[in-house]
Write a protein that holds these residues in place. Sequence first.
Motif, short mmCIF file in Angstrom:
data_model
loop_
_atom_site.label_atom_id
_atom_site.label_comp_id
_atom_site.label_asym_id
_atom_site.label_seq_id
_atom_site.Cartn_x
_atom_site.Cartn_y
_atom_site.Cartn_z
N ASP A 1 -60.12 7.12 -11.51
CA ASP A 1 -58.77 6.77 -11.95
C ASP A 1 -58.55 5.26 -11.86
O ASP A 1 -58.28 4.60 -12.86
CB ASP A 1 -57.74 7.53 -11.12
CG ASP A 1 -57.78 9.03 -11.38
OD1 ASP A 1 -58.73 9.50 -12.02
OD2 ASP A 1 -56.85 9.73 -10.94
N LYS B 1 -56.62 1.34 -21.00
CA LYS B 1 -55.71 1.79 -19.96
C LYS B 1 -54.36 1.10 -20.13
O LYS B 1 -54.30 -0.06 -20.54
CB LYS B 1 -56.30 1.49 -18.58
CG LYS B 1 -57.63 2.20 -18.34
CD LYS B 1 -58.33 1.75 -17.07
CE LYS B 1 -57.63 2.17 -15.82
NZ LYS B 1 -58.43 1.91 -14.60
N HIS C 1 -62.76 -1.20 -14.88
CA HIS C 1 -63.84 -0.34 -15.35
C HIS C 1 -65.15 -0.73 -14.67
O HIS C 1 -65.28 -1.83 -14.12
CB HIS C 1 -64.02 -0.49 -16.87
CG HIS C 1 -62.81 -0.09 -17.66
ND1 HIS C 1 -61.75 -0.94 -17.85
CD2 HIS C 1 -62.50 1.07 -18.28
CE1 HIS C 1 -60.83 -0.32 -18.57
NE2 HIS C 1 -61.26 0.90 -18.84
N ALA D 1 -55.87 5.64 -17.89
CA ALA D 1 -56.51 6.15 -19.11
C ALA D 1 -55.72 7.34 -19.62
O ALA D 1 -55.14 8.12 -18.85
CB ALA D 1 -57.95 6.55 -18.82
N GLU E 1 -58.98 15.89 -19.76
CA GLU E 1 -60.36 15.37 -19.73
C GLU E 1 -61.32 16.29 -20.47
O GLU E 1 -61.35 17.49 -20.18
CB GLU E 1 -60.83 15.22 -18.27
CG GLU E 1 -62.17 14.52 -18.17
CD GLU E 1 -62.67 14.39 -16.73
OE1 GLU E 1 -63.41 13.44 -16.44
OE2 GLU E 1 -62.32 15.26 -15.90
N HIS F 1 -59.51 6.88 -25.09
CA HIS F 1 -60.80 6.63 -24.44
C HIS F 1 -60.53 5.88 -23.14
O HIS F 1 -59.60 5.05 -23.09
CB HIS F 1 -61.74 5.83 -25.33
CG HIS F 1 -63.14 5.78 -24.81
ND1 HIS F 1 -63.55 4.88 -23.86
CD2 HIS F 1 -64.24 6.55 -25.09
CE1 HIS F 1 -64.83 5.09 -23.59
NE2 HIS F 1 -65.27 6.09 -24.31
N PRO F 2 -61.31 6.14 -22.07
CA PRO F 2 -61.06 5.46 -20.79
C PRO F 2 -61.10 3.94 -20.86
O PRO F 2 -60.56 3.27 -19.97
CB PRO F 2 -62.18 6.00 -19.88
CG PRO F 2 -62.54 7.31 -20.47
CD PRO F 2 -62.35 7.18 -21.94
N SER G 1 -62.45 3.02 -13.64
CA SER G 1 -62.62 3.94 -14.76
C SER G 1 -63.96 3.74 -15.47
O SER G 1 -64.62 2.71 -15.31
CB SER G 1 -61.48 3.76 -15.78
OG SER G 1 -60.24 4.08 -15.19
N ASN H 1 -67.73 8.99 -11.49
CA ASN H 1 -66.55 9.75 -11.07
C ASN H 1 -66.94 10.93 -10.18
O ASN H 1 -66.52 11.05 -9.04
CB ASN H 1 -65.79 10.29 -12.28
CG ASN H 1 -65.20 9.22 -13.17
OD1 ASN H 1 -65.45 8.04 -13.00
ND2 ASN H 1 -64.42 9.65 -14.14
N TYR I 1 -56.53 10.21 -20.75
CA TYR I 1 -56.92 11.56 -20.35
C TYR I 1 -56.37 11.95 -18.99
O TYR I 1 -56.34 13.13 -18.62
CB TYR I 1 -58.44 11.73 -20.39
CG TYR I 1 -59.21 11.21 -19.20
CD1 TYR I 1 -59.47 12.02 -18.10
CD2 TYR I 1 -59.74 9.92 -19.18
CE1 TYR I 1 -60.20 11.56 -17.01
CE2 TYR I 1 -60.47 9.45 -18.10
CZ TYR I 1 -60.70 10.27 -17.02
OH TYR I 1 -61.42 9.81 -15.96
N TRP J 1 -68.49 7.96 -21.44
CA TRP J 1 -68.57 9.24 -20.75
C TRP J 1 -69.96 9.52 -20.21
O TRP J 1 -70.14 10.37 -19.33
CB TRP J 1 -68.12 10.36 -21.68
CG TRP J 1 -66.64 10.35 -21.88
CD1 TRP J 1 -65.95 9.93 -22.98
CD2 TRP J 1 -65.65 10.75 -20.93
NE1 TRP J 1 -64.60 10.04 -22.78
CE2 TRP J 1 -64.38 10.55 -21.52
CE3 TRP J 1 -65.72 11.26 -19.63
CZ2 TRP J 1 -63.19 10.84 -20.86
CZ3 TRP J 1 -64.53 11.57 -18.98
CH2 TRP J 1 -63.29 11.35 -19.59
#
Length: 476
Positions: free
Chosen positions: A332, A186, A435, A228, A169, A182-183, A335, A345, A230, A339
């Motif tokens: 997780d 997935k 998401h 994702a 991350e 990128h998130p 998502s 998160n 990361y 960012w």
Amino acid sequence: MPAARRTPSAPGRIGVLATVPVALAALLATATPAAAGTTGAAGVGDPYFPLAGNGGYHVSHYDLTLRYDTRSRHLDGRAVLTARASQPLTRFDLDLSGLKVTGVTVDHTRAAYRRDGQELVITPRHALRAGQRFRVTVTYDGTPKPVTDPDGSPDGWIATDDGAFVAGEPQGAMTWFPADNHPLDKASYDFTLTVPEGRTAVANGVLLGTRTARGTTTFRWHQAEPMAAYLATATIGAFKVRQYTTRDGIRVYDAVDPREAGAAEPVLRQLPAVLAWESGIFGPYPFRAAGSIVDRAPDVGYALETQTRPVYDSAPDLDTLVHETAHQWFGDSVSLTTWKDIWLNEGFATYASWLYGEQHGGPSAQQTFDKLYARPAGDELWAYPPADPGSGARIFGTPVYARGAMALHALRRAVGDRAFPHLLRAWAAEHRSGHGTTADFIALCERLTGKNLSGLLRTWLYAPGKPARPGGAGTP
């Protein structure tokens, strides 16, 4: 903050980019030129990491086969990505930093490729149709090195004295496999990890099996639920392993550096109780596997909520365990879309630790809130709003964690203790495996409570400076 995702530490090093092999130069020259509208974008347009992710396709599955020599620190990799084109494509990108690419195929046909910074630019021999499923295979090798994040910390594949600490991350996945990084994208994952005998390679999901032969051991892992990039890990070390199944049927796998075992094991033994407590508040645990990876990585300076199995750079305390476990729901399973929204998160995971302390003999969430609110207006807590940090260098700062949690407490005060847990459960349920955005969360809160909460939440999440003390009906 004890449960903070990271603290500044020694900068990592960016790997040297590989050049295009001469053998494929002819393919580049003869490939069909990209027509307008048929080139996948080099990024998804994230405001803080504009080159993260890629346009024109969606990856549904990664099959990663890695061999790592812990002495030479050499990695051999083969990544097979199953994807679907979302537009006609004569060219598309993958994210890959460092490492030498030795071959690329698209649907088993050799493809042209070149390197452009962190982009691996691929030109298939035959253009892809919108909606077409395709398979990309990339072979590569080299010595993986971490990237340096905007806050100065290392991110990605970080070598240790007995293996590697792998935490991605926000950018680091591309340091060890080619990804749509990128998130927003997935996928499910399979990992086949081969390491020297005596080392353990730990990835996400369920361990399918191990095999030892000729001085090496191969570990096969399967992560079924969408993840994702990361959040993927392949952490390697001389670990002490413990496996068991909880009363709820969750398969737990703990891998602990023996040097950290004395401090870690009393905390890790509480994981089943933490999972049960958080499931009671947030709803059913979103994955079939859980556990912890406790490494000794003194140059890292943070823990990360790698999916199903958080990775810790040293023995965690209980507050950190609660924080990283809460991320399995918030970060997780549900998502980010950008960012910029990372408070969804970190604010949620931080507030989870407040709630846990409140219900397990610690200070109440109100007492924690009051202690933070007493900080003067010039304190770093009020330096920028949690839902608009302003740059990638700030996404792991105190406002995102602590003021993000304070925003949730202000919401709790406004809606009351009876309604508030329903909001958390609904957020986790309605966006499970998907998401969410800050706007989505505000809308959900207003829909379920019938209250106008936009002003309150926007003040706490977007307004500069120190907000006025919230009132409300709740008495936590």
